[in-house]
Design a protein around this motif. Structure first.
Motif, short mmCIF file in Angstrom:
data_model
loop_
_atom_site.label_atom_id
_atom_site.label_comp_id
_atom_site.label_asym_id
_atom_site.label_seq_id
_atom_site.Cartn_x
_atom_site.Cartn_y
_atom_site.Cartn_z
N TYR A 174 -7.50 -7.70 2.79
CA TYR A 174 -8.32 -7.27 3.92
C TYR A 174 -7.36 -6.85 5.04
O TYR A 174 -6.42 -7.59 5.37
CB TYR A 174 -9.22 -8.39 4.42
CG TYR A 174 -10.05 -8.00 5.61
CD1 TYR A 174 -11.14 -7.14 5.47
CD2 TYR A 174 -9.72 -8.44 6.89
CE1 TYR A 174 -11.90 -6.76 6.56
CE2 TYR A 174 -10.48 -8.06 7.99
CZ TYR A 174 -11.57 -7.21 7.82
OH TYR A 174 -12.32 -6.82 8.90
N HIS B 265 -9.65 -3.99 0.22
CA HIS B 265 -9.01 -3.11 -0.75
C HIS B 265 -8.56 -3.92 -1.96
O HIS B 265 -8.23 -5.10 -1.84
CB HIS B 265 -7.78 -2.41 -0.13
CG HIS B 265 -8.09 -1.65 1.12
ND1 HIS B 265 -8.51 -0.34 1.11
CD2 HIS B 265 -8.03 -2.01 2.44
CE1 HIS B 265 -8.70 0.07 2.36
NE2 HIS B 265 -8.41 -0.94 3.19
N ASP B 266 -8.56 -3.29 -3.12
CA ASP B 266 -7.99 -3.88 -4.35
C ASP B 266 -6.76 -3.07 -4.71
O ASP B 266 -6.85 -1.84 -4.89
CB ASP B 266 -9.00 -3.84 -5.50
CG ASP B 266 -10.17 -4.78 -5.27
OD1 ASP B 266 -9.98 -5.76 -4.51
OD2 ASP B 266 -11.26 -4.57 -5.84
N GLU B 267 -5.62 -3.74 -4.83
CA GLU B 267 -4.37 -3.06 -5.08
C GLU B 267 -3.62 -3.71 -6.25
O GLU B 267 -3.79 -4.91 -6.53
CB GLU B 267 -3.48 -3.11 -3.83
CG GLU B 267 -4.04 -2.38 -2.63
CD GLU B 267 -4.09 -0.88 -2.82
OE1 GLU B 267 -3.31 -0.36 -3.64
OE2 GLU B 267 -4.90 -0.21 -2.13
N PHE C 56 0.83 -1.19 0.00
CA PHE C 56 0.00 0.00 0.00
C PHE C 56 0.87 1.25 0.00
O PHE C 56 1.79 1.38 0.81
CB PHE C 56 -0.91 0.02 1.23
CG PHE C 56 -1.85 -1.15 1.27
CD1 PHE C 56 -3.09 -1.07 0.67
CD2 PHE C 56 -1.47 -2.34 1.88
CE1 PHE C 56 -3.96 -2.14 0.71
CE2 PHE C 56 -2.32 -3.41 1.92
CZ PHE C 56 -3.58 -3.33 1.32
N SER D 236 -5.72 1.32 6.30
CA SER D 236 -7.04 1.53 6.89
C SER D 236 -7.78 0.20 6.84
O SER D 236 -7.59 -0.62 5.94
CB SER D 236 -7.83 2.60 6.12
OG SER D 236 -8.00 2.20 4.76
N ARG E 223 -6.57 -8.72 -3.97
CA ARG E 223 -7.72 -8.43 -3.10
C ARG E 223 -7.22 -8.62 -1.66
O ARG E 223 -6.75 -9.71 -1.29
CB ARG E 223 -8.87 -9.40 -3.38
CG ARG E 223 -10.09 -9.22 -2.47
CD ARG E 223 -10.83 -7.93 -2.77
NE ARG E 223 -12.16 -7.93 -2.14
CZ ARG E 223 -12.97 -6.87 -2.13
NH1 ARG E 223 -12.59 -5.75 -2.73
NH2 ARG E 223 -14.14 -6.94 -1.55
#
Length: 441
Positions: free
Chosen positions: A116, A104-106, A95, A100, A114
């Motif tokens: 968490y 999230h998709d990164e 990230f 946070s 994917r």
């Protein structure tokens, strides 16, 4: 549409396939959504397990999980130090922004991930679980396709069942077709089906009613021919006898009675031609079709009518192969040859030449009747096959007695023998050349 069975099979199969495809598409999308939710729940549960189970603050690489599972995890301290990770997890933070909690998709290392993120507030650290989205979809596709595959494979089985079912349903129609196809030309009896479906009830009623009307029509036609032969020939014969007696009377000259004689002859000729035309029914003639030698029939007809050629000093010749076999009705073929030969006799002048040629050619038998008469103009060659049509009208330029039915009878008989009739100019004699091509056997 060549086959009802094939049409129904293709239509039903196309409908089933389209509905199945739509259902599978909607099911596929729904299954992917549910599978995706399950995978997300797995990431979330894994993060919770790690938070509650892992109290070791010593940084390490977890060797026991180095089996390349689809899910990875990382544990980061609040100040950005990697505390622990699975063997398939990257060593760097994925990230760029501040961590946070949540999904999230990164993008990382040319793949879409994917993830968490769950915050462990007790030990002030972050637990990250995740997996590559392409691997997730690959697993999801395998799961969904394994459920879809039996449905797709069932379509050929459905086609086979539909084929058998439609065939069974059309069995009465096939039985009706077989009965109609097996009927002889003189068989106008009613048709019955053992297990008659409701859909064929009106059709059978209509067909049987048609057969009854046809039978009545044939009976009336046969009765008409018999009655006409008796009622018309008898008075004409009486007229001829009376005319002969009058011509023997001294007070009456032949010239006075010539118009009457001509009228009686013309009436008799018309009646004989009309009766001949209606006696040759295609259905009735088909019952008596048999192998015949056209050469023998031609010899017989020429011999029977030879006195007519003798009276006009005409020369008639027959050039024919010894055996020219065709399948036909003997009485009808005699009438056809008689009309052709007598037409040639009537319209060929005295001392003229008539030639009858019969030969086999390319699986066919050719009959040609040529004469040295005036012939028929090209523009009239189509109309002469019409009933009662004569070139030049009723008063033919030749003054020959006729009613315009001779070639109509020839065409009629040729049609139900499967023969073709053509008119042309005789290259050898200069008059008319009538060519009739019969299929050989």
């Amino acid at each position: 549409m060549r086959s009802i069975r094939t049409f129904l099979l293709l239509t039903l199969l196309a409908t089933i396939t389209a509905v199945t495809f739509l259902s599978l598409l909607l099911g596929y999308r729904s299954s992917l959504a549910k599978t995706d939710a399950l995978f997300d729940e797995r990431l979330k549960n894994l993060a919770s397990i790690i938070v509650h189970a892992n109290h070791d603050l010593t940084p390490r690489v977890e060797k026991t999980l180095d089996l390349k599972p689809s899910v990875f995890f990382q544990i980061w301290s609040h100040d950005g130090v990697l505390i622990a990770r699975s063997g398939n997890a990257p060593e760097h933070q994925m990230f760029n922004s501040q961590l946070s909690e949540g999904f999230h998709d990164e993008n990382y290392a040319d793949f879409r991930w994917r993830t968490y993120i769950l915050q462990d507030r007790l030990f002030k650290r972050w637990v990250i679980t995740g997996e590559r989205i392409d691997l997730r979809y690959e697993i999801a596709d395998k799961i969904v396709l394994s459920a879809i595959k039996p449905t797709v494979m069932a379509i050929p089985l459905a086609a086979f069942i539909i084929w058998l079912t439609v065939g069974f349903g059309l069995k009465p129609l096939r039985e009706l077709t077989t009965q109609l196809g097996d009927k002889k030309a003189d068989d106008l009896s009613a048709i019955s089906i053992k297990q008659q479906p409701k859909e064929l009830e009106q059709l059978l009623i209509t067909i049987n009613d048609l057969f009854n009307r046809l039978n009545d029509a044939f009976v009336r036609e046969q009765q008409f021919s018999a009655d006409a032969a008796h009622e018309l020939r008898t008075p004409i014969s009486s007229l001829k006898v009376q005319l002969h007696n009058l011509m023997s009377t001294k007070d009456i000259t032949d010239g006075d009675l010539e118009p009457l004689k001509e009228g009686v002859e013309r009436m008799g000729h018309v009646i004989e031609q009309i009766l001949s035309l209606y006696q040759h029914s295609a259905d009735q003639a088909a019952q008596q079709m048999e192998p015949l030698n056209l050469t023998d029939i031609a010899k017989m007809v020429i011999a029977n009518e030879y006195m007519r050629f003798e009276s006009k000093q005409q020369r008639i010749s027959l050039n024919a192969e010894p055996v020219c076999l065709i399948k036909g009705n003997e009485f009808a073929l005699e009438s056809l040859l008689q009309n052709l030969i007598l037409n040639a006799n009537k319209y060929t002048p005295a001392k003229g030449v008539i030639s009858v040629n019969i030969k086999s050619k390319d699986n066919a038998v050719m009959l040609c009747v040529e004469d040295s008469g005036p012939g028929i103009a090209e523009e009239d060659r189509v109309r002469v096959f019409e009933r009662f049509y004569r070139v030049g009208g009723d008063r033919h330029a030749s003054g020959i007695l006729g009613c315009g039915l001779g070639l109509a009878i020839v065409q009629h008989i040729s049609t139900f023998h499967g023969a073709k009739v053509e008119l042309a100019v005789s290259a050898e004699l200069g008059g008319l050349n009538v060519m009739v091509e019969f299929p050989a056997i």
